[in-house]
Design a protein around this motif. Structure first.
Motif, PDB file in Angstrom:
ATOM      1  N   PHE A   1       0.822  -1.201   0.000  1.00  0.00           N
ATOM      2  CA  PHE A   1       0.000   0.000   0.000  1.00  0.00           C
ATOM      3  C   PHE A   1       0.865   1.264   0.000  1.00  0.00           C
ATOM      4  CE2 PHE A   1      -2.514  -3.367   1.898  1.00  0.00           C
ATOM      5  CZ  PHE A   1      -3.757  -3.212   1.305  1.00  0.00           C
ATOM      6  N   TYR A   2       0.269   2.364  -0.529  1.00  0.00           N
ATOM      7  CA  TYR A   2       0.933   3.666  -0.496  1.00  0.00           C
ATOM      8  C   TYR A   2      -0.146   4.739  -0.370  1.00  0.00           C
ATOM      9  CZ  TYR A   2       4.645   7.051  -1.303  1.00  0.00           C
ATOM     10  OH  TYR A   2       5.561   8.051  -1.140  1.00  0.00           O
ATOM     11  N   GLU A   3       0.126   5.732   0.470  1.00  0.00           N
ATOM     12  CA  GLU A   3      -0.869   6.772   0.703  1.00  0.00           C
ATOM     13  C   GLU A   3      -1.065   7.658  -0.529  1.00  0.00           C
ATOM     14  OE1 GLU A   3       0.145   9.137   4.079  1.00  0.00           O
ATOM     15  OE2 GLU A   3      -0.602   7.638   5.512  1.00  0.00           O
ATOM     16  N   PRO A   4      -2.306   8.077  -0.808  1.00  0.00           N
ATOM     17  CA  PRO A   4      -2.527   9.089  -1.837  1.00  0.00           C
ATOM     18  C   PRO A   4      -1.708  10.341  -1.500  1.00  0.00           C
ATOM     19  CG  PRO A   4      -4.597   8.063  -1.234  1.00  0.00           C
ATOM     20  CD  PRO A   4      -3.583   7.570  -0.258  1.00  0.00           C
ATOM     21  N   THR A   5      -0.977  10.828  -2.495  1.00  0.00           N
ATOM     22  CA  THR A   5       0.056  11.838  -2.261  1.00  0.00           C
ATOM     23  C   THR A   5      -0.091  12.980  -3.254  1.00  0.00           C
ATOM     24  OG1 THR A   5       1.596  10.166  -1.417  1.00  0.00           O
ATOM     25  CG2 THR A   5       2.565  12.204  -2.274  1.00  0.00           C
ATOM     26  N   VAL A   6       0.113  14.195  -2.765  1.00  0.00           N
ATOM     27  CA  VAL A   6       0.160  15.372  -3.629  1.00  0.00           C
ATOM     28  C   VAL A   6       1.475  16.084  -3.361  1.00  0.00           C
ATOM     29  CG1 VAL A   6      -0.908  17.553  -4.288  1.00  0.00           C
ATOM     30  CG2 VAL A   6      -2.348  15.617  -3.595  1.00  0.00           C
ATOM     31  N   LEU A   7       2.274  16.271  -4.419  1.00  0.00           N
ATOM     32  CA  LEU A   7       3.559  16.955  -4.329  1.00  0.00           C
ATOM     33  C   LEU A   7       3.473  18.328  -4.987  1.00  0.00           C
ATOM     34  CD1 LEU A   7       6.057  14.098  -5.301  1.00  0.00           C
ATOM     35  CD2 LEU A   7       5.333  14.790  -3.002  1.00  0.00           C
ATOM     36  N   ALA A   8       4.001  19.349  -4.307  1.00  0.00           N
ATOM     37  CA  ALA A   8       4.095  20.697  -4.859  1.00  0.00           C
ATOM     38  C   ALA A   8       5.569  21.088  -4.919  1.00  0.00           C
ATOM     39  CB  ALA A   8       3.311  21.680  -4.004  1.00  0.00           C
ATOM     40  N   GLY A   9       5.846  22.133  -5.702  1.00  0.00           N
ATOM     41  CA  GLY A   9       7.221  22.596  -5.819  1.00  0.00           C
ATOM     42  C   GLY A   9       8.091  21.697  -6.667  1.00  0.00           C
ATOM     43  N   VAL A  10       7.494  20.962  -7.577  1.00  0.00           N
ATOM     44  CA  VAL A  10       8.241  20.069  -8.460  1.00  0.00           C
ATOM     45  C   VAL A  10       8.853  20.879  -9.596  1.00  0.00           C
ATOM     46  CG1 VAL A  10       8.016  18.133 -10.065  1.00  0.00           C
ATOM     47  CG2 VAL A  10       6.819  18.084  -7.868  1.00  0.00           C
ATOM     48  N   ASP A  11      10.090  20.561  -9.952  1.00  0.00           N
ATOM     49  CA  ASP A  11      10.733  21.248 -11.069  1.00  0.00           C
ATOM     50  C   ASP A  11      11.402  20.239 -11.999  1.00  0.00           C
ATOM     51  OD1 ASP A  11      13.358  20.615 -10.084  1.00  0.00           O
ATOM     52  OD2 ASP A  11      13.297  22.364  -8.768  1.00  0.00           O
ATOM     53  N   ARG A  12      12.025  20.748 -13.064  1.00  0.00           N
ATOM     54  CA  ARG A  12      12.579  19.879 -14.104  1.00  0.00           C
ATOM     55  C   ARG A  12      13.773  19.065 -13.630  1.00  0.00           C
ATOM     56  NH1 ARG A  12      14.281  20.500 -18.586  1.00  0.00           N
ATOM     57  NH2 ARG A  12      12.778  19.413 -19.914  1.00  0.00           N
ATOM     58  N   GLY A  13      14.364  19.426 -12.507  1.00  0.00           N
ATOM     59  CA  GLY A  13      15.493  18.675 -11.995  1.00  0.00           C
ATOM     60  C   GLY A  13      15.109  17.418 -11.243  1.00  0.00           C
ATOM     61  N   MET A  14      13.833  17.174 -11.093  1.00  0.00           N
ATOM     62  CA  MET A  14      13.348  16.018 -10.338  1.00  0.00           C
ATOM     63  C   MET A  14      12.891  14.917 -11.291  1.00  0.00           C
ATOM     64  SD  MET A  14      11.138  18.175  -7.537  1.00  0.00           S
ATOM     65  CE  MET A  14      11.893  19.559  -6.658  1.00  0.00           C
ATOM     66  N   ARG A  15      13.165  13.690 -10.932  1.00  0.00           N
ATOM     67  CA  ARG A  15      12.811  12.561 -11.793  1.00  0.00           C
ATOM     68  C   ARG A  15      11.313  12.507 -12.077  1.00  0.00           C
ATOM     69  NH1 ARG A  15      14.598   7.216  -9.181  1.00  0.00           N
ATOM     70  NH2 ARG A  15      13.390   6.474 -10.972  1.00  0.00           N
ATOM     71  N   ILE A  16      10.509  12.823 -11.069  1.00  0.00           N
ATOM     72  CA  ILE A  16       9.063  12.668 -11.234  1.00  0.00           C
ATOM     73  C   ILE A  16       8.505  13.651 -12.268  1.00  0.00           C
ATOM     74  CG2 ILE A  16       8.262  14.283  -9.442  1.00  0.00           C
ATOM     75  CD1 ILE A  16       6.307  11.977  -8.590  1.00  0.00           C
ATOM     76  N   HIS A  17       9.247  14.700 -12.554  1.00  0.00           N
ATOM     77  CA  HIS A  17       8.809  15.638 -13.597  1.00  0.00           C
ATOM     78  C   HIS A  17       8.870  14.987 -14.976  1.00  0.00           C
ATOM     79  CE1 HIS A  17       8.158  19.608 -15.443  1.00  0.00           C
ATOM     80  NE2 HIS A  17       9.040  19.219 -16.365  1.00  0.00           N
ATOM     81  N   HIS A  18       9.776  14.033 -15.153  1.00  0.00           N
ATOM     82  CA  HIS A  18       9.998  13.431 -16.465  1.00  0.00           C
ATOM     83  C   HIS A  18       9.481  11.995 -16.565  1.00  0.00           C
ATOM     84  CE1 HIS A  18      12.623  16.804 -17.419  1.00  0.00           C
ATOM     85  NE2 HIS A  18      13.194  16.629 -16.233  1.00  0.00           N
ATOM     86  N   GLU A  19       9.448  11.282 -15.452  1.00  0.00           N
ATOM     87  CA  GLU A  19       9.088   9.873 -15.462  1.00  0.00           C
ATOM     88  C   GLU A  19       7.631   9.670 -15.051  1.00  0.00           C
ATOM     89  OE1 GLU A  19      11.931   7.419 -13.355  1.00  0.00           O
ATOM     90  OE2 GLU A  19      13.535   8.864 -13.744  1.00  0.00           O
TER      91      GLU A  19
END
Length: 466
Positions: free
Chosen positions: A348-366
């Protein structure tokens, strides 16, 4: 990866299966080849009757097969029931419409005469056995949306399903057998991914369709390209969800929760990147985070569960790595960002909301394949479009605006296989489905999908007496 049913809610291995050996695979390919030689000549009425039988059987089996799906890959039982019902709808739709969709096409009489013919038309003919490499996340729907048009066109199907849904895969073969389809018209091949190349290179296999990762798509496409065989690929997605000032923000936020967490967020067409105009950002973010926090995570068989487990331990680990990388590089978790403390077993994993994401982060591209959303604040429509297209994927997109000029601009400029306004992306048998860029090529569903695996044949008649 072993071929096994492993319950994602508990981590318990319930049943294992032996992979087919090379001789057994060859026998099944021979059976498919022989079946195609006969089945391709059957009438649309006969195929429609058989597909209708399959729809009736699946409808009757809905509860039992839904429980199998939930046990094997973890989606909630309510969502598994809905998936089965959607499959029934698609089978009946193709049974009704296939003959019309594949009717001979008649060029304009002037063009026929100009070609020197007294008569000319285009006919759609089946190509042969089609290998379908299918994923676990919608283990019924992904198969049925291939099989329904393929079988109605006169092709035969060879299913290589994901190794963690073997019981669902075997059920599908049995479903078509019970419906009356001749032996060999639809077969499940319980094999590992290492067997795919040999199957695809076999001369009797005419084409392939794959829904899955970019890595898997590259492999199948390269093999098929070497063999000069047609492929349709539906790969990953990182779909944008734009919210502009004219939107119904409350409804957009409520829909966003479903769009991100349906199937525990394990959907290629799930909205993943929430791009919000600064004029409505605070209101949207507050409502969205509240909705995500309110979701109940737990036993997928329970009626009050909203989000079940991820499909595997490795799937959760991959998601955790993306989130941890973002947090380490300066993003903030508005909610979630961890495993539920009250769920000791299961993935299991909690529903998550991320703010402050930028192009240097993997999740921005993947692609984040789980219940994790990223929210971005933008100043205007131009910035929203630029950010929406700042991805290697292009499966679908969502936009909330009531302004016609903005809608027309988004239709023109969003690089994706679909643009959905004031709602969430969903598939329907009457609408073509597929992506752009690294999300794949070709289309499933509708008339476009049924024609993908047809030999589009020009028929031309010259004057009988010269």
């Amino acid at each position: 990866m072993p071929i096994a049913t492993v319950n994602p809610a508990t981590g318990e291995t319930l049943k294992t299966f032996d992979a087919l050996g090379e001789e057994a695979v060859r026998e099944r390919l021979a059976l498919a080849d022989a079946a195609f030689a006969q089945y391709r000549t059957t009438s649309f009425d006969h195929r429609a009757e058989l597909l209708g039988n399959a729809a009736d059987l699946l409808e009757a089996d809905q509860e039992a097969v839904a429980r199998t799906v939930t046990t094997e890959m973890g989606k909630t039982l309510a969502q598994a029931r809905a998936e089965a019902a959607k499959c029934v709808k698609a089978m009946r739709w193709y049974a009704r419409h296939a003959e019309h969709l594949l009717a001979d096409e008649q060029p304009a009489p002037d063009d026929v005469a100009d070609s020197g013919a007294v008569r000319a038309f285009v006919r759609y003919r089946p190509v042969g056995p089609v290998l379908a490499v299918m994923p676990w996340n919608f283990p019924l729907w992904q198969v049925i949306r291939f099989a329904s048009p393929a079988l109605m066109a006169g092709n035969v199907g060879l299913l290589k399903h994901a190794s963690n849904v073997p019981q669902t895969a075997l059920y599908l073969e049995e479903l078509f057998r019970r419906a009356g389809f001749p032996a060999g018209v639809f077969q499940t091949l319980l094999v590992g991914s290492g067997a795919i190349e040999g199957i695809l290179r076999d001369r009797r296999v005419a084409a392939a369709t794959l829904t899955g990762s970019e890595l898997a798509g590259r492999s199948v496409a390269s093999i098929a390209g070497d063999e000069i065989k047609k492929t349709v690929l539906e790969l990953g997605g990182s779909d944008p969800y734009l919210v502009l000032p004219s939107a119904d923000v409350e409804r957009a936020a409520r829909t966003a929760v479903t769009a991100r967490t349906q199937n525990a967020g394990q959907s290629c067409i799930a909205a993943k990147r929430f791009i919000v105009h600064e004029a409505v950002y605070e209101a949207f973010a507050e409502a969205f985070v509240a909705g995500m926090r309110a979701l109940r995570v737990g036993d997928p068989m329970a009626a009050d569960t909203d989000v079940g487990p991820l499909s595997s331990e490795s799937a959760r680990s991959d998601l955790e790595e993306l989130v941890d990388d973002a947090l380490h590089r300066g993003a903030s978790a508005l909610c979630g960002g961890r495993r539920p403390p009250d769920q000791a077993a299961g993935w299991f994993y909690e529903p998550t909301v991320l703010a402050g994401v930028d192009r240097g982060m993997r999740i921005h591209h993947e692609e984040a394949f789980g219940p994790v959303a990223t929210v971005y604040r933008v100043a205007d429509l131009d910035e929203a479009i630029t950010l929406a297209n700042d991805t290697s994927f292009g499966l679908s997109s969502n936009a909330w605006t009531r302004k016609e000029d903005e809608q027309q601009r988004l239709i023109r400029d969003l690089v994706a296989g679909g643009v959905f306004f004031n709602g969430m992306t969903a598939s329907h048998p009457a609408l073509p489905f597929g992506g752009a860029k690294r999300s794949g090529y070709g289309r499933e569903l509708a008339g476009h999908g049924i024609r993908e695996f047809c030999n589009i044949t020009t028929v031309w008649y010259g004057p009988p007496n010269g």
